[in-house]
Design a protein around this motif. Structure first.
Motif, mmCIF file in Angstrom:
data_model
loop_
_atom_site.group_PDB
_atom_site.id
_atom_site.type_symbol
_atom_site.label_atom_id
_atom_site.label_comp_id
_atom_site.label_asym_id
_atom_site.label_seq_id
_atom_site.Cartn_x
_atom_site.Cartn_y
_atom_site.Cartn_z
ATOM 1 N N LEU A 84 0.838 -1.198 0.000
ATOM 2 C CA LEU A 84 0.000 0.000 0.000
ATOM 3 C C LEU A 84 0.875 1.251 0.000
ATOM 4 C CD1 LEU A 84 -2.952 1.072 0.185
ATOM 5 C CD2 LEU A 84 -2.548 1.312 2.638
ATOM 6 N N VAL A 85 0.695 2.095 -1.003
ATOM 7 C CA VAL A 85 1.427 3.350 -1.120
ATOM 8 C C VAL A 85 0.629 4.501 -0.530
ATOM 9 C CG1 VAL A 85 2.433 5.011 -2.756
ATOM 10 C CG2 VAL A 85 2.627 2.557 -3.188
ATOM 11 N N ARG A 86 -0.682 4.510 -0.780
ATOM 12 C CA ARG A 86 -1.536 5.606 -0.334
ATOM 13 C C ARG A 86 -2.946 5.073 -0.121
ATOM 14 N NH1 ARG A 86 -3.481 8.419 -4.941
ATOM 15 N NH2 ARG A 86 -5.249 7.069 -4.478
ATOM 16 N N SER A 87 -3.547 5.436 0.999
ATOM 17 C CA SER A 87 -4.918 5.011 1.252
ATOM 18 C C SER A 87 -5.891 5.803 0.395
ATOM 19 C CB SER A 87 -5.259 5.171 2.742
ATOM 20 O OG SER A 87 -5.039 6.500 3.160
ATOM 21 N N ALA A 88 -7.174 5.480 0.473
ATOM 22 C CA ALA A 88 -8.183 6.155 -0.350
ATOM 23 C C ALA A 88 -8.219 7.646 -0.036
ATOM 24 C CB ALA A 88 -9.552 5.538 -0.106
#
Length: 366
Positions: A84-88
Motif C-alpha cells: 500500500l502506497v496511499r490510502s483512499a
C-alpha cells in the motif's frame, strides 16, 4: 527542542496534536471505524480489471479495491503481493481508490487479504510518537488505553485536560472545514479541487505585505493539516521582479520545516506550486470527505459522539440527529459501547429529519 503530543481521544476519533516548544505544528486525525489499510503494509491482491497505461484494478478483499501502478503482465484473476502506497483519498464528489505497487520480494498467498502486519491504531500511535518526550491525555482511562499500545514503557504520559483544552483543537477543526485562516491584513483560503489543492490570498492592505504574510503562514498550514500532493498558491499581483524574489526567499525560509517537497519560483502572475508526498487524506479531507467546506456524515456522527462524551449528568443519553447520521452510528456498535462505558449509562439513538448541524445530546433526568 521539546516535543509533546496531545492525545485527545473520544469514541470514534483520536485527535493527535504535536507541540514543539509549546507550539502546535501537526494535527493528525485517526478514526478506527474508517481506518483499515496501513501504508507500507503488504496485501495479497487479485487482478480484477486491467486498465490502459500499465494500470489495473485489484481486489484486496473485504470489498476493498485499489489501483495498481505499473501492473505486471498478468491475466485478470491472478494473485500477487502488493504494498500500500496511499490510502483512499476523497475528492469533491468522489473517492480515489487506494494506490498500491507490486511487492516482488513477497510471495502471494492463496487468498486475497492482509499479510500479518501492524494494526491500524498501533501504526498511528507509533507514527505519532516518533521523537516525542511526553504525551498528554485528558483522563486516566484514555491514558491507560494508550499505554497498552506503546512499546516504550518509559515514555511519560500525563493527565492534563486543561492543557488539551487550551490547545483549542475545536477551533482548528472549524477552520480546517471552512478553509479560511487569518493572516496579518487578510485571509488565506484553502480549497480542494480534483486537480490540486488551491490556496488564495485576500485582503485590503499592501499586496506585497499580504504576500509575505501568506508565504510565512502557508507552509505552516500545509504541515499542520497534513496537506500533500499538488498545491497551487495564487499570490496577489506583484509590482516587479524584486518583489517576486523577496516572496520566493520568504517562502523558502518558511518551507525549511515542511519536510520533503518540491517548489517552483513565483511566475509573473504570482503563481507558485508545491508538491509534497501524500500517503493518505489530510485533516480537511478526513473532516469533509467528498463535500469540501462542510462536515461529512461521518464527521457529524463523530461530532455527536464527542458532544455526548463531554455531556454532564447521570441519566440516559439520547443522541438526536438526522437519519443519515443515526444510520452511521448504528453501524459503529463498538464505538457506542465505548461511549456507554465512559458515561456509565444507556445510549439511545434517535433519528430526526428536522435536526440541524450534527444533532444534539439530551440528558434524561428520570
Amino acid at each position: 527542542m521539546k516535543q509533546t503530543l496531545l492525545w485527545d481521544e473520544c469514541p470514534g476519533e483520536v485527535r493527535a496534536g504535536l507541540l514543539k516548544d509549546g507550539k502546535l505544528v501537526e494535527l493528525r486525525i485517526f478514526r478506527p471505524q474508517a481506518s483499515s489499510l496501513v501504508p507500507t503494509t503488504i496485501y495479497t491482491a487479485r487482478i480484477k480489471q486491467r486498465l490502459g497505461g500499465g494500470k489495473a484494478i485489484v481486489d484486496l478483499g473485504s470489498l476493498i479495491e485499489a489501483q495498481l501502478e505499473n501492473a505486471p503482465d498478468m491475466p485478470e484473476g491472478h494473485l500477487l503481493a502488493v504494498e500500500l502506497v496511499r490510502s483512499a483519498i476523497p475528492e469533491p464528489g468522489r473517492w480515489k481508490l487506494p494506490l498500491v505497487r507490486t511487492a516482488p520480494d513477497v510471495s502471494a498467498q492463496s487468498t486475497v487479504g492482509l499479510h500479518p502486519g501492524q494494526e491500524p491504531r498501533k501504526w498511528f500511535v507509533a507514527r505519532m510518537l516518533v521523537s516525542v518526550d511526553e504525551v498528554v491525555c485528558a483522563n486516566a482511562n484514555v491514558a491507560r488505553d494508550l499505554r497498552s499500545d506503546i512499546a516504550d514503557e518509559g515514555l511519560r504520559i500525563s493527565i492534563d485536560p486543561e492543557r488539551i483544552e487550551q490547545a483549542d483543537l475545536d477551533s482548528l477543526v472549524e477552520s480546517a472545514v471552512s478553509g479560511e485562516f487569518a493572516i496579518d491584513g487578510g485571509v488565506v483560503s484553502i480549497e480542494r479541487t480534483r486537480a490540486m489543492t488551491m490556496i488564495d490570498i485576500d485582503g485590503s492592505g499592501d499586496p506585497v505585505a499580504l504576500n509575505l504574510a501568506a508565504a510565512r503562514e502557508i507552509p505552516r498550514l500545509l504541515r499542520l493539516l497534513d496537506i500533500g500532493g499538488q498545491v497551487g498558491i495564487d499570490f496577489l499581483a506583484m509590482p516587479d521582479r524584486a518583489a517576486r524574489q523577496n516572496l520566493d526567499s520568504a517562502l523558502a525560509t518558511a518551507c525549511v520545516h515542511l519536510g520533503p517537497h518540491e517548489r517552483t519560483a513565483a511566475n509573473g502572475f504570482g503563481f507558485v506550486q508545491i508538491i509534497r508526498p501524500r500517503h493518505g487524506p489530510s485533516a480537511p479531507e478526513i473532516l469533509c470527505g467528498i463535500t469540501p467546506g462542510r462536515l461529512s456524515v461521518e464527521s457529524k456522527a463523530v461530532a455527536l459522539l464527542r458532544a455526548a462524551t463531554r455531556s454532564h449528568g447521570h441519566g440516559k443519553r439520547r443522541l438526536v440527529a438526522t437519519p443519515a447520521v443515526i444510520d452511521k452510528l448504528q453501524g459503529w456498535l463498538s464505538e457506542i459501547q465505548k461511549l456507554r462505558k465512559i458515561l456509565g449509562t444507556e445510549i439511545e439513538l434517535v433519528p430526526d429529519s428536522s435536526a440541524t448541524g450534527y444533532g444534539h445530546v439530551h440528558v434524561s433526568h428520570i
